[in-house]
Design a protein around this motif. Sequence first.
Motif, PDB file in Angstrom:
ATOM      1  N   ARG A   1       6.104   1.457   3.800  1.00 51.01           N
ATOM      2  CA  ARG A   1       5.205   1.582   5.051  1.00 51.01           C
ATOM      3  C   ARG A   1       4.501   0.526   5.351  1.00 51.01           C
ATOM      4  NH1 ARG A   1      -0.392   4.862   4.006  1.00 51.01           N
ATOM      5  NH2 ARG A   1      -1.101   2.691   3.553  1.00 51.01           N
ATOM      6  N   TRP A   2       4.560   0.140   6.824  1.00 52.21           N
ATOM      7  CA  TRP A   2       3.913  -0.706   7.517  1.00 52.21           C
ATOM      8  C   TRP A   2       3.326  -0.266   8.897  1.00 52.21           C
ATOM      9  CZ3 TRP A   2       6.184  -6.250   8.851  1.00 52.21           C
ATOM     10  CH2 TRP A   2       5.062  -7.278   9.184  1.00 52.21           C
TER      11      TRP A   2
ATOM     12  N   HIS B   1      -2.566  -3.599   8.120  1.00 54.66           N
ATOM     13  CA  HIS B   1      -1.586  -4.670   7.986  1.00 54.66           C
ATOM     14  C   HIS B   1      -1.334  -4.952   6.548  1.00 54.66           C
ATOM     15  CE1 HIS B   1      -2.329  -5.996  12.210  1.00 54.66           C
ATOM     16  NE2 HIS B   1      -3.330  -5.554  12.051  1.00 54.66           N
ATOM     17  N   THR B   2      -0.964  -3.890   5.860  1.00 56.62           N
ATOM     18  CA  THR B   2      -0.334  -3.994   4.492  1.00 56.62           C
ATOM     19  C   THR B   2       0.994  -3.237   4.250  1.00 56.62           C
ATOM     20  OG1 THR B   2      -2.748  -4.268   3.625  1.00 56.62           O
ATOM     21  CG2 THR B   2      -0.920  -3.492   2.070  1.00 56.62           C
ATOM     22  N   VAL B   3       1.863  -4.088   3.899  1.00 54.69           N
ATOM     23  CA  VAL B   3       3.298  -3.638   3.680  1.00 54.69           C
ATOM     24  C   VAL B   3       3.040  -2.920   2.216  1.00 54.69           C
ATOM     25  CG1 VAL B   3       5.657  -3.862   2.960  1.00 54.69           C
ATOM     26  CG2 VAL B   3       4.259  -5.298   4.810  1.00 54.69           C
ATOM     27  N   VAL B   4       3.272  -1.550   2.287  1.00 51.85           N
ATOM     28  CA  VAL B   4       3.231  -0.757   0.669  1.00 51.85           C
ATOM     29  C   VAL B   4       4.663  -0.433   0.568  1.00 51.85           C
ATOM     30  CG1 VAL B   4       2.437   1.112  -0.298  1.00 51.85           C
ATOM     31  CG2 VAL B   4       0.933   0.055   1.301  1.00 51.85           C
ATOM     32  N   VAL B   5       5.203  -0.821  -0.720  1.00 50.04           N
ATOM     33  CA  VAL B   5       6.581  -0.359  -0.940  1.00 50.04           C
ATOM     34  C   VAL B   5       6.275   0.311  -2.391  1.00 50.04           C
ATOM     35  CG1 VAL B   5       8.900  -1.315  -1.620  1.00 50.04           C
ATOM     36  CG2 VAL B   5       7.546  -2.406  -0.120  1.00 50.04           C
ATOM     37  N   PHE B   6       7.111   1.414  -2.464  1.00 53.66           N
ATOM     38  CA  PHE B   6       7.097   2.164  -3.796  1.00 53.66           C
ATOM     39  C   PHE B   6       8.303   2.537  -4.278  1.00 53.66           C
ATOM     40  CE2 PHE B   6       7.738   6.171  -6.171  1.00 53.66           C
ATOM     41  CZ  PHE B   6       6.602   6.314  -7.047  1.00 53.66           C
ATOM     42  N   SER B   7       8.472   2.373  -5.394  1.00 48.11           N
ATOM     43  CA  SER B   7      10.045   2.485  -6.146  1.00 48.11           C
ATOM     44  C   SER B   7       9.835   2.662  -7.523  1.00 48.11           C
ATOM     45  CB  SER B   7      10.997   1.167  -5.851  1.00 48.11           C
ATOM     46  OG  SER B   7      12.433   1.406  -6.202  1.00 48.11           O
ATOM     47  N   SER B   8      10.835   2.819  -8.430  1.00 52.49           N
ATOM     48  CA  SER B   8      10.928   2.913 -10.033  1.00 52.49           C
ATOM     49  C   SER B   8      11.742   1.817 -10.494  1.00 52.49           C
ATOM     50  CB  SER B   8      11.493   4.381 -10.121  1.00 52.49           C
ATOM     51  OG  SER B   8      11.461   4.718 -11.517  1.00 52.49           O
ATOM     52  N   ASP B   9      11.439   1.528 -11.666  1.00 49.06           N
ATOM     53  CA  ASP B   9      12.269   0.540 -12.373  1.00 49.06           C
ATOM     54  C   ASP B   9      13.640   0.947 -12.803  1.00 49.06           C
ATOM     55  OD1 ASP B   9      11.220   2.125 -14.193  1.00 49.06           O
ATOM     56  OD2 ASP B   9      10.748   0.402 -15.689  1.00 49.06           O
ATOM     57  N   ASN B  10      14.003   2.185 -12.738  1.00 50.75           N
ATOM     58  CA  ASN B  10      15.276   2.942 -13.237  1.00 50.75           C
ATOM     59  C   ASN B  10      15.056   4.364 -13.064  1.00 50.75           C
ATOM     60  OD1 ASN B  10      13.983   1.430 -16.191  1.00 50.75           O
ATOM     61  ND2 ASN B  10      14.355   3.738 -15.953  1.00 50.75           N
TER      62      ASN B  10
END
Length: 479
Positions: free
Chosen positions: A348-349, A309-318
């Motif tokens: 991911r969720w 029950h955790t939404v995980v978002v991964f990204s970069s700032d630029n």
Amino acid sequence: MSSYENELSRRAFAGAVSVTAAAAVGLGAVPAEAAEDRQAGPVEREFRASRSRPSRRPNILFILGDDLGWADLSAYGSPHIETPNLDRLARQGVRFTDAYSGSATCSPTRFSLYTGRYPARTRGGLAEPIADRSAGLEPTQPTLASLLKASGYATALIGKWHAGHLPDYSPTKSGWDEFFGNFGGALEYYSKLSPGGEYDLYEGDAEYKDLRYYTRIITERASEYVSRDHHGKPWLLNLNFTTPHWPWIADGDTAQSAEIVRRIKAGDKRALGHQDGGSVEKYKQMVEDLDRSVGEVLKALERAGREEHTVVVFSSDNGGERFSYNWPLSGNKASLQEGGIRVPNIVRWPARLDGGQVSHVPVFSPDWTATLLELAGARPHPAYPLDGVSLAGYLLRGEKPAGRDLFWRVRGERALRRGDWKYYRGRNGRDQLFNLAADIREQADKAAVEPARLAELRAAWEAVDAGLLPYPAQGVSSK
């Protein structure tokens, strides 16, 4: 097809595509450790909305790398960097191939993510990036954290803030219940010294002394936070790593650290930029350390029984910097070419999203603010309308993605993407037009053969720009 709505069906992706071929066409790749999955068929498939399932308000873990390039993960085609934990995250969720940061440098993108709005909606967002104490995110500006906090969430930011300094600006003044990290744009990983020589590690608004390697410290803090009892509240954690931002110091490089500290204390304000150091191998070590650190936090989440029950978002700032693997993109950090703003992006969720999917829909940082607010059952402030568009309907209900433009502005450059087409003006002042589906490297300028399309996209860019704050008179204008 070139329409935005047909983006998903236009480009087929099969998990058996090799790393080299995938990088060449800009689709990404299947990581090496997933070889066993190939025997059962494609690891990744074109995105489709997940089946409707009962759910509760999710926890939210938003992980941000620092200056991490689009192709620096093995899941995105890196031929030499191994990122098994992030590759696994991608296999368990949705990997976006056409994801972008909100700007081309650190603090403007953070403004866009924190607020869900273009950086130039606020005075602090005009700094590209913030380099002194004259600007920051005004505490009166609603943020993802303040809006979620008002709807019953516990909130924390661990790691790099880079949206202003004390005493006027702080995460704790902008909606985060807890803050542990650094205020500025960069720090030496062991001493925690900033370019000007100030110590920059804080718990709340008070200095916190810990001279261990910075990535280890914030990984421990984040692991503790996701494991903690939050008294029945859902939570938001913004986990902002500084890795792999310069200086190029991996865990254990104490001699290199000492030399940089010596130069900082001697008054060398360029020491932290590390222009005379680093290497492809050192960068590889830092990205792989980032991957291990993300893996530790995700493991803590799993042990706590909160993964589902955790939404995980991964990204970069630029986009990536000097040692980043950006092929086949042109440009890098600070540029509005694809290499400066296209970034890895995974969501991911387990409770609601099927894994092993890939999406080619163009998205950017402010979209995640709008999306996470909707998933949490919170609303934006009516006086501060969002520039991002929620992806919740697309991800969960099979709705057609919104047909809208992605807009960027930095000093001396402008860009706008509409479907496959990108309008770009660089520092030479020349308007260019590229079809990214056919030319991801931005080398075939279609401005002369598509003058009407060029004029239409230029007018669309100028219409958005007219509603934003102008840059201060000094310096180069983007207009």
